[in-house]
Design an enzyme around this catalytic site. Structure first.
Site, PDB file in Angstrom:
ATOM      1  N   TYR A   1      54.922  38.117  55.626  1.00 50.67           N
ATOM      2  CA  TYR A   1      53.528  37.911  56.030  1.00 50.67           C
ATOM      3  C   TYR A   1      53.505  37.543  57.512  1.00 50.67           C
ATOM      4  O   TYR A   1      53.809  36.416  57.898  1.00 50.67           O
ATOM      5  CB  TYR A   1      52.852  36.814  55.205  1.00 50.67           C
ATOM      6  CG  TYR A   1      52.773  37.111  53.709  1.00 50.67           C
ATOM      7  CD1 TYR A   1      53.004  38.379  53.200  1.00 50.67           C
ATOM      8  CD2 TYR A   1      52.453  36.090  52.810  1.00 50.67           C
ATOM      9  CE1 TYR A   1      52.936  38.628  51.839  1.00 50.67           C
ATOM     10  CE2 TYR A   1      52.375  36.333  51.451  1.00 50.67           C
ATOM     11  CZ  TYR A   1      52.622  37.611  50.973  1.00 50.67           C
ATOM     12  OH  TYR A   1      52.559  37.849  49.620  1.00 50.67           O
TER      13      TYR A   1
ATOM     14  N   PRO B   1      44.247  38.714  42.612  1.00 46.16           N
ATOM     15  CA  PRO B   1      43.511  38.305  41.410  1.00 46.16           C
ATOM     16  C   PRO B   1      42.023  38.610  41.520  1.00 46.16           C
ATOM     17  O   PRO B   1      41.342  38.715  40.522  1.00 46.16           O
ATOM     18  CB  PRO B   1      43.757  36.792  41.335  1.00 46.16           C
ATOM     19  CG  PRO B   1      44.072  36.365  42.725  1.00 46.16           C
ATOM     20  CD  PRO B   1      44.754  37.549  43.365  1.00 46.16           C
ATOM     21  N   LEU B   2      41.546  38.746  42.756  1.00 46.97           N
ATOM     22  CA  LEU B   2      40.119  39.044  42.919  1.00 46.97           C
ATOM     23  C   LEU B   2      39.945  40.495  43.351  1.00 46.97           C
ATOM     24  O   LEU B   2      39.137  40.813  44.211  1.00 46.97           O
ATOM     25  CB  LEU B   2      39.496  38.093  43.945  1.00 46.97           C
ATOM     26  CG  LEU B   2      39.652  36.600  43.612  1.00 46.97           C
ATOM     27  CD1 LEU B   2      38.978  35.750  44.671  1.00 46.97           C
ATOM     28  CD2 LEU B   2      39.064  36.301  42.247  1.00 46.97           C
TER      29      LEU B   2
END
Ligand SMILES: Nc1ncnc2c1ncn2[C@@H]1O[C@H](COP(=O)(O)OP(=O)(O)OP(=O)(O)O)[C@@H](O)[C@H]1O
Ligand SMILES: Cc1cn([C@H]2C[C@H](O)[C@@H](COP(=O)(O)O)O2)c(=O)[nH]c1=O
Length: 597
Positions: free
Chosen positions: A287, A432-433
């Site tokens: 990241y 998750p969204l």
């Protein structure tokens, strides 16, 4: 991460072994001795005197093994939450006559699948010390004849050999989750000699530096925080995390490349997450790359107690939105070393193989992580974006604590979800969204998170957010529910075995309406159940046996000579290790997916 273990209250001792071996005799005598030493000691036994234990005891001679397995596991969680954990928190030594080992053995005698038994028990707190009693079969028989039998297992003469063998397996299993196990062969020892030996083991254990305490309930975490209301999960059996975590992937520039626009704001978000009780941060060296690990250190170091930082390695970056897996062992080793430095920790709590590199044998990739774990640089190993077949293959090399796969209502991975639920493996859904489709729609995001949390206790969502406002909305997800946090926490540990009972039950009367018969997926959705192979638990798809380990529990004549040796199991993967040593050049592969989790 490795920090100095916090002072932990109490010590949790389980006394276990085959029926009639002398558990109650030892438990009673040891309680008296430790009391005379000046310790506060609480003696208990399973089944407990609580409501579920009373029910289980009453049903033991009549009910089928599966029913009993679920009831005993449910009793165990209830026993922990209502009797054991509070005493430990108050600093007492708690000694229980029978615990998880019995749970893994007794219903196996009734024919229940051992993997299912383990899954039912996996979230139970690991005892600090397991005193595993053994004795020759004929000696146990004599003792039972003299004392009298009081349960149906003791009347099944043929079962006693299996009982002894399976207790050893169970003890090895518990040793693998961090319990210090002492086997005491009582064949030639008087009850007093057994007590003296056990007393020395307890004495040594009290003197030894203790591993970090962990538990099903939030006694060691900040129980009053909003994140605590989502419940607690025991990662790898020894690291308690609140189920709602925080994913840091968005704390970068566009394309997950370089710095976020406002570095201070990113640090504030991290600090606020921790203030809200989030203690499971998920990141990766890729990241930025490296940016987010540095950010975490700068924002949070020195880390608060109980903060679990999960990071990943094995993914290289070629520019914004470009990712390519490299799983060569020497590269993975470098990744781990660099993450240790960037995060400023001695050991990484949970380390994921970010992607399986198809050009490198899986055993080399997981084998290298297993080696790093054996060296103390990693505490637990996870896998990201894997299939159940890869997971099972990896499990033959090292224990796998967590899986991080894409999962949301629109892109569910039910196969992995079921697998993780059945085996008690943490399932960390990324995106998750739905990859941000719902971000910024607080109601929708909350609904999705509630849905995820409600699916199974092994699901640990890690919604990411760059704004404190959205972070708060995500973390308050359970806080806002009608079930209050404490009630939810009290229910959660027993819910899983009860759900399993309802789901696996062979009786149409007890099966939860709408749930498929055994063998189908656990998720209560309209998704068609997997084909059922039959109607008994034996038709459940088998998981792989626990990874091969070298037991160092001195099962031999442990009472007389070897009994004081401390056993701690280490995973040995000689084959994989040998392959890892074959060094080869690091060569990045082609970019795979535009957005790994
Ligand atoms: N070391 C020992 N040597 C000889 N006899 C023993 C020893 N330990 C216990 N006994 C006797 O063996 C019998 C069984 O012991 P105990 O009731 O403690 O076993 P247990 O493992 O708790 O049994 P259960 O599984 O039925 O609960 C008792 O009569 C006890 O006095
Ligand atoms: C914990 C546990 C217990 N049992 C059964 C085995 C015995 O029938 C009783 C315990 O009584 P004892 O006096 O210790 O023999 O409970 C079981 O079947 N499964 C379990 O997990």
């Amino acid at each position: 991460m490795t920090t100095t273990p916090p002072a932990s209250g109490g010590m949790f001792i389980a006394v276990d072994g085959p029926s009639g071996v002398g558990k109650s005799t030892l438990t009673r005598a040891l309680t008296i001795q430790l009391g005379q030493d000046g310790h506060a000691v609480h003696r208990t036994a399973e089944p407990s005197d609580g409501p579920i234990g009373t029910l289980a005891r009453g049903m033991t001679n009549a009910a089928d093994g599966l029913t009993l397995a679920c009831l005993y596991a449910a009793d165990r969680y209830h026993h922990l939450a209502h009797e054991i954990e509070p005493r430990l928190a108050a600093g007492a030594i708690v000694i229980t006559d029978r615990y998880v080992a019995s749970g893994l053995v007794m219903q196996r005698l009734d024919g229940v699948d051992p993997d299912l038994l383990w899954a039912l028990n996996e979230q139970a707190r690991t005892p600090d010390l397991l005193l595993s009693l053994t004795a020759d079969d004929d000696v146990i028989r004599r003792r039972l004849t003299r004392r009298g039998t009081h349960n149906r297992y003791q009347d099944q003469h043929t079962s006693s050999r299996d009982e002894a063998t399976w207790h050893k397996e169970a003890a090895e299993h518990l040793a693998a989750t961090g319990a210090v196990v002492h086997a005491i062969d009582t064949t030639h020892l008087s009850a007093n000699a057994v007590t003296a030996l056990a007393h020395r083991h307890v004495h040594d254990a009290l003197a030894a530096p203790r591993r970090r305490h962990s538990g099903m309930t939030a006694t060691t975490l900040d129980a009053a925080s909003p994140a605590a209301a989502s419940g607690t999960f025991l990662l790898g059996g020894d690291l308690p995390v609140h189920r709602i975590g925080y994913g840091t992937m968005q704390l970068t520039g566009p394309g997950h490349w370089y710095h976020p626009a406002d570095i201070n704001a990113a640090k504030q978000v991290l600090r606020r997450a921790v203030d809200l009780g989030v203690n499971h941060l998920d990141t990766a060296d890729a990241y930025g790359p490296e940016t987010v690990e540095h950010l975490i250190r700068k924002a949070l170091h020195p880390y608060p107690d109980h903060l679990v930082i999960a990071t990943k390695g094995g993914m290289t970056r070629q520019g914004p939105n470009r990712w390519a897996p490299v799983g060569r062992p020497e590269y993975l080793r470098q990744c781990v070393e660099m993450s240790l430095r960037r995060l400023a920790v001695d050991r990484i709590d949970l380390y994921y193989l970010h992607r399986v590199d198809s050009k490198v044998p899986l055993e080399d990739q997981v084998g290298e992580l297993a080696a790093l774990r054996d060296e103390g640089k990693l505490r637990h190993i996870g896998l990201s974006k894997v299939t159940t077949i890869q997971l099972e293959a990896a499990r033959r090399i090292a224990p796998i604590t967590a899986v991080q796969n894409k999962f949301n209502r629109h892109e569910p991975d039910w196969a992995m979800f079921d697998h993780c639920t059945r085996t008690g493996t943490a399932f960390v859904p990324y995106a998750p969204l739905a990859a941000g489709a719902l971000a910024g729609r607080p109601g929708a995001a909350r609904r999705e998170l509630s849905w995820l949390l409600g699916l199974s206790p092994v699901v640990l969502p890690i919604p990411g957010s760059t704004s404190i406002q959205h972070l708060q909305q995500n973390v308050h997800v359970w806080w806002c529910r009608s079930v209050s946090g404490p009630t939810y926490r009290a229910l959660q540990p027993v819910t899983w075995p009860v759900l399993a009972f309802l789901r696996f039950s062979t009786s149409p009367k007890t099966r939860l309406p709408g749930l498929p018969a055994m063998g189908g997926p656990l998720h209560p959705t309209g998704v068609p159940p997997a084909p059922c192979g039959g109607t008994t638990h034996r038709t459940l798809p088998r998981t792989e046996p626990p990874p091969a380990r070298t037991p160092r529990i001195p099962w031999g004549n442990c009472g007389a000579t070897d009994g004081l040796r401390r056993s701690s199991l280490s995973t040995t993967v000689p084959h994989a290790r040998k392959r890892c040593r074959r060094s080869s050049r690091i060569r990045p592969g082609q970019p795979t997916s535009p957005k790994p989790g």
